[in-house]
Design an enzyme around this catalytic site. Sequence first.
Site, PDB file in Angstrom:
ATOM      1  CE1 TYR A 113      63.283  -2.726   4.581  1.00 34.84           C
ATOM      2  CE2 TYR A 113      65.175  -1.392   4.381  1.00 34.84           C
ATOM      3  CZ  TYR A 113      64.216  -2.317   5.154  1.00 34.84           C
ATOM      4  OH  TYR A 113      64.528  -2.392   6.518  1.00 34.84           O
ATOM      5  CG  ASP A 158      60.190  -5.414   3.948  1.00 33.61           C
ATOM      6  OD1 ASP A 158      59.118  -5.353   4.338  1.00 33.61           O
ATOM      7  OD2 ASP A 158      61.242  -5.313   4.755  1.00 33.61           O
ATOM      8  CG  HIS A 262      61.552 -10.306   5.405  1.00 37.52           C
ATOM      9  ND1 HIS A 262      60.270  -9.582   5.233  1.00 37.52           N
ATOM     10  CD2 HIS A 262      62.280  -9.539   6.350  1.00 37.52           C
ATOM     11  CE1 HIS A 262      60.412  -8.509   5.928  1.00 37.52           C
ATOM     12  NE2 HIS A 262      61.463  -8.530   6.767  1.00 37.52           N
TER      13      HIS A 262
END
Length: 271
Positions: A113, A158, A262
């Site tokens: 992330y 991500d 998302h």
Amino acid sequence: MPLTISTWNINSVRLRIELVAKFLKATRPDVLCLQETKCPDDAFPLKRLARLGYTHVATNGQKGYHGVAIVSRLPFEATDRRCFCEKQDCRHVSVTFGERAGLKDPATVHNFYVPAGGDEPDPLVNPKFAHKLAFLDEMRVSPGLHPQNGARAILVGDLNVAPLEHDVWSHKQMLRVVSHTPIECEKLGAVRSAGGWVDAMRSKVPDSEKLYTWWSYRAADWEASDRGRRLDHVWVSPAIGDRVAAMTVTRAARGWPQPSDHVPVTVKLDI
């Protein structure tokens, strides 16, 4: 054997555990990598996931912010968690699958992330953007992210950068917007090049086609405006660069009740 891996920024795993369950029941990936879990390790919903058949879990979480987890139907041999930029943010976890998972040769899955970077794309006035750029620089030189000598590895998550022209709804209008600025795209590209990583999603969807995984909560009608970005990625090491059998973006998940901004991305690998 086929190995199916999904990645999803869930934006609070406890708040959206029923959406996770819905996705797992419908898709049944072998492995689900979650980002922005916003959950300390001792509060992670292990029992709910175990009832769904996902009994192997590696977490790196903290209360209220960040957090990553790997949820699997297959056992793994080892786990690792790394800190970047001398911060204790929980932004990485990895697991290695081997013989117990039915693999003849081991395969490591990295789940990231990357910092979002705030709103102002100037590291001199925005510490969050400076942190993001430093994080990408550190990823580029991290030895563990340079799979060599036939090593089988997958990097997902991500990454908070939409690097290509058609990874955003308007390349021209997004050039000064954090996530698509030239410096971010350059630095993410350097991470990928340093490790020789293959973009698994773009191996199935040409660079000339629009491809999104994120739509802002700010849009009155996200589907009608379709101002998306591809912030979520799946990369594979050169050794398995030609083993991507299929790729799916579960766009419908953006329209589920109380959704994440998302949506899940799923890749099937023949390894």
